[in-house]
Design a protein around this motif. Structure first.
Motif, PDB file in Angstrom:
ATOM      1  N   ASP A   1       0.856  -1.194   0.000  1.00 15.86           N
ATOM      2  CA  ASP A   1       0.000   0.000   0.000  1.00 15.86           C
ATOM      3  C   ASP A   1       0.891   1.242   0.000  1.00 15.86           C
ATOM      4  O   ASP A   1       1.814   1.359   0.802  1.00 15.86           O
ATOM      5  CB  ASP A   1      -0.863  -0.017   1.276  1.00 15.86           C
ATOM      6  CG  ASP A   1      -1.742   1.213   1.410  1.00 15.86           C
ATOM      7  OD1 ASP A   1      -2.955   1.096   1.162  1.00 15.86           O
ATOM      8  OD2 ASP A   1      -1.218   2.278   1.786  1.00 15.86           O
TER       9      ASP A   1
ATOM     10  N   GLN B   1     -13.891   2.994   2.567  1.00 14.90           N
ATOM     11  CA  GLN B   1     -13.676   3.153   4.015  1.00 14.90           C
ATOM     12  C   GLN B   1     -14.678   4.124   4.623  1.00 14.90           C
ATOM     13  O   GLN B   1     -14.725   5.295   4.262  1.00 14.90           O
ATOM     14  CB  GLN B   1     -12.248   3.638   4.278  1.00 14.90           C
ATOM     15  CG  GLN B   1     -12.110   4.180   5.690  1.00 14.90           C
ATOM     16  CD  GLN B   1     -10.779   3.907   6.346  1.00 14.90           C
ATOM     17  OE1 GLN B   1      -9.991   3.105   5.857  1.00 14.90           O
ATOM     18  NE2 GLN B   1     -10.511   4.544   7.464  1.00 14.90           N
TER      19      GLN B   1
ATOM     20  N   GLY C   1      -9.847   3.624  11.054  1.00  9.70           N
ATOM     21  CA  GLY C   1      -8.621   4.288  11.483  1.00  9.70           C
ATOM     22  C   GLY C   1      -7.892   4.907  10.311  1.00  9.70           C
ATOM     23  O   GLY C   1      -8.045   4.476   9.173  1.00  9.70           O
TER      24      GLY C   1
ATOM     25  N   GLY D   1     -14.394  -0.203  10.693  1.00 11.37           N
ATOM     26  CA  GLY D   1     -15.284  -0.737  11.720  1.00 11.37           C
ATOM     27  C   GLY D   1     -15.414  -2.247  11.722  1.00 11.37           C
ATOM     28  O   GLY D   1     -16.356  -2.764  12.331  1.00 11.37           O
TER      29      GLY D   1
ATOM     30  N   TRP E   1     -11.490  -5.144   4.429  1.00 12.82           N
ATOM     31  CA  TRP E   1     -10.141  -4.538   4.512  1.00 12.82           C
ATOM     32  C   TRP E   1     -10.057  -3.933   5.914  1.00 12.82           C
ATOM     33  O   TRP E   1     -10.844  -3.066   6.282  1.00 12.82           O
ATOM     34  CB  TRP E   1     -10.037  -3.473   3.431  1.00 12.82           C
ATOM     35  CG  TRP E   1      -8.788  -2.639   3.438  1.00 12.82           C
ATOM     36  CD1 TRP E   1      -8.514  -1.610   4.278  1.00 12.82           C
ATOM     37  CD2 TRP E   1      -7.675  -2.718   2.541  1.00 12.82           C
ATOM     38  NE1 TRP E   1      -7.308  -1.043   3.968  1.00 12.82           N
ATOM     39  CE2 TRP E   1      -6.769  -1.701   2.897  1.00 12.82           C
ATOM     40  CE3 TRP E   1      -7.357  -3.547   1.458  1.00 12.82           C
ATOM     41  CZ2 TRP E   1      -5.568  -1.485   2.218  1.00 12.82           C
ATOM     42  CZ3 TRP E   1      -6.160  -3.334   0.782  1.00 12.82           C
ATOM     43  CH2 TRP E   1      -5.284  -2.333   1.156  1.00 12.82           C
TER      44      TRP E   1
ATOM     45  N   GLY F   1      -7.706  -2.601   9.516  1.00 14.39           N
ATOM     46  CA  GLY F   1      -6.454  -1.971   9.943  1.00 14.39           C
ATOM     47  C   GLY F   1      -6.253  -2.045  11.443  1.00 14.39           C
ATOM     48  O   GLY F   1      -5.285  -2.612  11.939  1.00 14.39           O
ATOM     49  N   SER F   2      -7.233  -1.512  12.195  1.00 10.93           N
ATOM     50  CA  SER F   2      -7.073  -1.427  13.656  1.00 10.93           C
ATOM     51  C   SER F   2      -6.872  -2.801  14.302  1.00 10.93           C
ATOM     52  O   SER F   2      -6.166  -2.921  15.314  1.00 10.93           O
ATOM     53  CB  SER F   2      -8.310  -0.764  14.281  1.00 10.93           C
ATOM     54  OG  SER F   2      -8.467   0.534  13.783  1.00 10.93           O
TER      55      SER F   2
END
Ligand SMILES: Cc1cc2nc3c(=O)[nH]c(=O)nc-3n(C[C@H](O)[C@H](O)[C@H](O)COP(=O)(O)O)c2cc1C
Length: 376
Positions: free
Chosen positions: A66, A192, A197, A226, A245, A247-248
């Motif tokens: 990314d 997103q 985040g 979320g 997808w 992240g957190s």
């Protein structure tokens, strides 16, 4: 749960894990999802080192890289400057008052000084820094996709990635951006929603995902923002997402590199502890609220600078608060990027454990939903 994008990328489950940690990338890919290495804080030399390690540990599994090529940033109209020349020019545009304010915040909270002289490197968020990173990633056999944050990648980048036989996607937080990505010929988009985040829009995921899915149909859309458990994953898939997808979820896993003090801050955070702020990079992003965000978000103080200038103000604070996470009151001014889902993450898990948990919870939730159907 096996969707078309799984086939294209050679993965078992459409679970995408964004992380800056190479160990997380490898562990998620080995568990059947797709590890995505965030290269936004790296130059080509650093990325080369990370990719050498990933390629030699990932057992032939696919992963992605990314990058961050913002649609708009100060310096974008200076393509002829070298990386160093652009960096020098940008540093001259940062007012001393901003650097002094950042330094004062760190001093007031006991953040130790950086041991060496010299300014931090610019974030990898200009074409000059990103292009060598993309070229490096395209030499790697197991890197199967390039994903861009903050805008549609330029045409020559799209062509270069596609000609190499890889997929290219991009994040978006608005229908308009998603349609622009589709028209530019990308293979997929990551939609997103605001609870996510990092850079994030105001509109929440449950509203945004179906809007984007419908707007770019039949292009695959990965749902982001979320997702912390399998019920949330089922919600996304039921709306027509091709995958999730995340992240957190990966900030506090065993494999993540963060210092224990930073992991503890994240594990103890509740759903109400994040804020959407421009105090990290100058663009709206979700992070944990603390003295750093309160200072820059206070209209009576200095305004954050546009991207990437505010990132230069933040860069020293980030390296110091990450390295010395447990010193003084570092956590009061640390830039802890994370989404609202951080409130659900209260214990350290392994990457494989998280993937298995998502799948199990997804199946349980699906069974519960099916049980609601009357028996005709
Ligand atoms: C620490 C952190 C850093 C991030 N940095 C980037 C980045 O450099 N590039 C990017 O495309 N997304 C970045 N994101 C966003 C993630 O890719 C992902 O879209 C987001 O975390 C999804 O929402 P969630 O946090 O609710 O899972 C970041 C997220 C976090 C938590």
């Amino acid at each position: 749960m096996y969707t078309k994008i799984c086939e294209g990328l050679g993965i078992e489950f459409p679970i995408f894990a964004f992380s800056h940690c190479r160990d997380v990338v490898v562990a998620v890919s080995k568990a059947g999802g797709l590890g995505v290495l965030g290269a936004g804080f790296m130059n080509a030399e650093q990325l080369k080192e990370e990719l050498d390690w990933i390629e030699s540990h990932i057992d032939g599994k696919p992963y992605a890289v990314d990058v961050v090529i913002p649609q708009n940033y100060v310096g974008r109209d200076e393509p002829d400057l070298s990386e160093q020349e652009l960096e020098d020019k940008l540093w001259k545009m940062v007012p001393q008052a901003h650097l002094d304010a950042a330094e004062k915040l760190m001093r007031d909270h006991g953040v130790p000084e950086w041991p060496e002289d010299g300014r931090p490197k610019i974030l990898g968020w200009t074409m000059q820094t990103v292009m060598p990173c993309i070229k490096e990633a395209l030499t790697r056999p197991n890197c199967k996709a390039i994903v861009n944050a903050l805008g549609t990648p330029p045409e020559h980048v799209i062509n270069m990635v596609k000609e190499s036989g890889r997929m290219i996607g991009a994040l978006c937080g608005k229908k308009k951006q998603a349609v622009q990505h589709k028209n530019a010929g990308l293979d997929f988009v990551v939609a997103q929603g605001g609870e996510g985040g990092g850079h994030t829009p105001e509109v929440g995921s449950v509203v945004l995902w179906p809007e984007i899915i419908d707007a770019v149909h039949p292009m695959p859309v990965l749902a982001a923002g979320g997702i912390g458990n399998g019920r949330q994953m089922l919600a996304a898939m039921s709306m027509g997402a091709a995958g999730v997808w995340t992240g957190s979820l990966w900030l506090t896993v065993e494999e993540a590199h963060a210092q224990p003090a930073q992991k503890n801050t994240l594990l103890n955070a509740t759903v109400n502890d994040t804020v959407r702020t421009t105090s990290w990079t100058g663009k709206g992003a979700r992070v944990l609220r603390n003295e750093w965000t309160d200072f820059w978000d206070n209209k009576e103080n200095l305004d954050p600078l546009p991207m990437p200038l505010h990132g230069l103000v933040t860069a020293d604070a980030m390296r110091r608060t990450e390295t010395y996470a447990g010193s003084g009151n570092c956590q009061n001014v640390a830039i802890n990027i994370c989404g609202q889902v951080i409130g659900q993450i209260n214990e350290i898990e392994s990457c494989r454990g998280v993937v298995t948990r998502l799948l199990t919870q997804y199946l349980d939730a699906l069974e519960n939903v099916n049980a609601l159907m009357p028996d005709y």
